[in-house]
Design a protein around this motif. Structure first.
Motif, PDB file in Angstrom:
ATOM      1  N   ASP A 146      34.855   3.410  -3.592  1.00  0.00           N
ATOM      2  CA  ASP A 146      33.498   3.449  -4.129  1.00  0.00           C
ATOM      3  C   ASP A 146      32.492   3.936  -3.100  1.00  0.00           C
ATOM      4  N   ARG A 147      32.951   4.095  -1.836  1.00  0.00           N
ATOM      5  CA  ARG A 147      32.086   4.612  -0.773  1.00  0.00           C
ATOM      6  C   ARG A 147      32.548   5.989  -0.301  1.00  0.00           C
ATOM      7  N   GLY A 148      33.303   6.664  -1.156  1.00  0.00           N
ATOM      8  CA  GLY A 148      33.766   8.005  -0.823  1.00  0.00           C
ATOM      9  C   GLY A 148      35.195   8.018  -0.311  1.00  0.00           C
ATOM     10  N   LEU A 149      35.642   9.204   0.095  1.00  0.00           N
ATOM     11  CA  LEU A 149      37.009   9.372   0.572  1.00  0.00           C
ATOM     12  C   LEU A 149      37.160   8.757   1.957  1.00  0.00           C
ATOM     13  N   MET A 150      38.254   8.017   2.156  1.00  0.00           N
ATOM     14  CA  MET A 150      38.531   7.400   3.452  1.00  0.00           C
ATOM     15  C   MET A 150      39.988   7.633   3.821  1.00  0.00           C
ATOM     16  N   LEU A 151      40.275   7.457   5.101  1.00  0.00           N
ATOM     17  CA  LEU A 151      41.638   7.645   5.595  1.00  0.00           C
ATOM     18  C   LEU A 151      42.067   6.414   6.374  1.00  0.00           C
ATOM     19  N   LEU A 152      43.234   5.893   6.033  1.00  0.00           N
ATOM     20  CA  LEU A 152      43.807   4.716   6.687  1.00  0.00           C
ATOM     21  C   LEU A 152      44.997   5.150   7.515  1.00  0.00           C
ATOM     22  N   LYS A 153      45.007   4.789   8.798  1.00  0.00           N
ATOM     23  CA  LYS A 153      46.127   5.161   9.651  1.00  0.00           C
ATOM     24  C   LYS A 153      46.465   4.035  10.611  1.00  0.00           C
ATOM     25  N   GLU A 154      47.753   3.909  10.896  1.00  0.00           N
ATOM     26  CA  GLU A 154      48.180   2.939  11.898  1.00  0.00           C
ATOM     27  C   GLU A 154      47.873   3.512  13.278  1.00  0.00           C
ATOM     28  N   VAL A 155      47.385   2.664  14.165  1.00  0.00           N
ATOM     29  CA  VAL A 155      47.046   3.128  15.509  1.00  0.00           C
ATOM     30  C   VAL A 155      47.790   2.312  16.548  1.00  0.00           C
ATOM     31  N   LYS A 156      48.171   2.997  17.624  1.00  0.00           N
ATOM     32  CA  LYS A 156      48.863   2.331  18.726  1.00  0.00           C
ATOM     33  C   LYS A 156      48.086   2.476  20.031  1.00  0.00           C
ATOM     34  N   VAL A 157      46.853   3.010  19.950  1.00  0.00           N
ATOM     35  CA  VAL A 157      46.025   3.146  21.146  1.00  0.00           C
ATOM     36  C   VAL A 157      45.534   1.777  21.572  1.00  0.00           C
ATOM     37  N   SER A 158      45.119   1.671  22.821  1.00  0.00           N
ATOM     38  CA  SER A 158      44.608   0.412  23.348  1.00  0.00           C
ATOM     39  C   SER A 158      43.393  -0.041  22.542  1.00  0.00           C
ATOM     40  N   GLU A 159      43.397  -1.312  22.170  1.00  0.00           N
ATOM     41  CA  GLU A 159      42.292  -1.846  21.384  1.00  0.00           C
ATOM     42  C   GLU A 159      40.975  -1.763  22.147  1.00  0.00           C
ATOM     43  N   LYS A 160      41.049  -1.726  23.496  1.00  0.00           N
ATOM     44  CA  LYS A 160      39.850  -1.653  24.318  1.00  0.00           C
ATOM     45  C   LYS A 160      39.119  -0.323  24.154  1.00  0.00           C
ATOM     46  N   ARG A 161      39.851   0.730  23.724  1.00  0.00           N
ATOM     47  CA  ARG A 161      39.243   2.053  23.575  1.00  0.00           C
ATOM     48  C   ARG A 161      38.438   2.196  22.286  1.00  0.00           C
ATOM     49  N   ILE A 162      38.744   1.392  21.293  1.00  0.00           N
ATOM     50  CA  ILE A 162      38.167   1.579  19.967  1.00  0.00           C
ATOM     51  C   ILE A 162      36.645   1.386  19.935  1.00  0.00           C
ATOM     52  N   PRO A 163      36.075   0.350  20.597  1.00  0.00           N
ATOM     53  CA  PRO A 163      34.602   0.244  20.578  1.00  0.00           C
ATOM     54  C   PRO A 163      33.905   1.478  21.144  1.00  0.00           C
TER      55      PRO A 163
END
Length: 342
Positions: free
Chosen positions: A31-48
């Motif tokens: 309902d908020r448009g097209l989105m993409l879901l993916k599994e990630v293995k990068v360090s959680e510290k990089r995400i912010p």
């Protein structure tokens, strides 16, 4: 919709109408448009820091990037009980940049220059510096010699090993030349300045991560637009502080490998970038050195060494022959565009 998708998506404040598979991920109609879901293995510290990068670019008016969607709890990632972590991002209805269309490649090169001009900025979060190229090349060269030593001890040798050993000295000359050129260059200062000034790279700027989006037609059609499309850039997960034209080298090399190292096309791509963000002498020198190194040959050798050597696929053998064959094409490219002769 699979059970794991339901368990992940219910952690977000969205309504999902349907999902479908795409390259290593799941596209979600919401309902908020097209989105993409993916599994990630990068360090959680990089995400912010990645989240901050997207927000910063949007604040600067660069809206054509994917964007991290936060969970109901305000988290950057959604996790399952078994530990798998997922990233949900806003996405675009578009197609990948067509490597067979020079106009799109030139537009993508110019778009990269615009992106780089914005990506010299100190984000609130920590951004990892890239590896020093000198250390990387010395390690690669040791690995190439290790592979050669291993193959020499094999009896009988297969087609892959025979071809590798036959052309090793010829290919290693390029690897050694790159190290020599690097040591005589101003790379150390370029690298240090890039890291200290918080200049960031995309990290994987290739045609898979460049989406061509149809632009809204103006009144009377497209006659007032330069291009009938927007360019969206996705998948910044490998971003880092580094020499920015590493992205240009990577994009150029990937295109040239598909296009047979066409001199005119490659030169035009460099011109399209430098027309917006002029290349310094040190950056041009850097590009030449990166292109001298036989990276494809090293990657194939490294993949072989860490794989099941009892069975080598026909595809791996073809990749090796192609890397060797394209070295002659690249040689001409380096001579004509960068005035380098081995």
């Amino acid at each position: 919709m699979q059970e794991y998708e339901l368990n992940v998506l219910e952690q977000y404040d969205i309504e999902v109408a349907g999902t479908r598979k795409t390259r290593g991920a799941v596209l979600c109609d919401t309902d908020r448009g097209l989105m993409l879901l993916k599994e990630v293995k990068v360090s959680e510290k990089r995400i912010p820091a990645l989240y901050e990068l997207h927000e910063y670019l949007r604040d600067q008016g660069y809206i054509w990037t994917d964007r991290i969607i936060r969970t109901k709890e305000g988290g950057y990632l959604a996790a399952l009980e078994e530990g798998n972590q997922y990233l949900l991002k806003s996405w675009f209805q578009g197609r990948e940049c067509d490597v067979k269309k020079p106009a799109e490649l030139l537009a993508a090169a110019g778009n990269l220059a615009k992106l780089h001009m914005l990506m010299c900025y100190e984000l609130p979060g920590s951004v990892t510096p890239g590896a020093h190229l000198g250390e990387e090349y010395l390690r690669h060269n040791r690995e190439l010699k290790k592979v050669r030593k291993f193959m020499r001890g094999i009896s009988p040798k297969g087609e892959f090993e025979a071809a590798f050993l036959k052309y090793f000295e010829q290919m290693y000359q390029w690897a050694a030349a790159a190290v020599d050129e690097l040591e005589d260059s101003d790379y150390d200062r370029l690298y240090r300045d890039s890291v200290e000034n918080c200049c960031m790279t995309h990290g994987e700027y290739n045609y898979h991560n460049i989406l061509m989006l149809p632009a809204e037609p103006l009144t009377g059609g497209y006659q007032h637009r330069k291009e009938p499309y927007h360019i969206a850039v996705t998948n910044f997960e490998k971003f880092k502080r580094d020499v920015q034209v590493e992205d240009l080298y990577y994009f150029l090399r990937k295109v040239m490998e598909k296009q047979g190292w066409k001199v005119r096309l490659g030169d035009n791509m460099l011109n399209a970038y430098s027309a917006i963000r002029p290349l310094s002498r040190e950056e041009t020198e850097y590009l030449r050195i990166r292109l001298i190194y036989p990276e494809k040959f090293w990657k194939i050798a490294n993949s072989y060494y860490h794989s099941n050597k009892a069975w080598i696929s026909a595809k791996s053998i073809e990749k090796l022959h192609m890397a060797i064959r394209q070295t002659e094409e690249k040689k001409r490219f380096l001579e004509e565009v960068f005035s380098f002769r081995l």
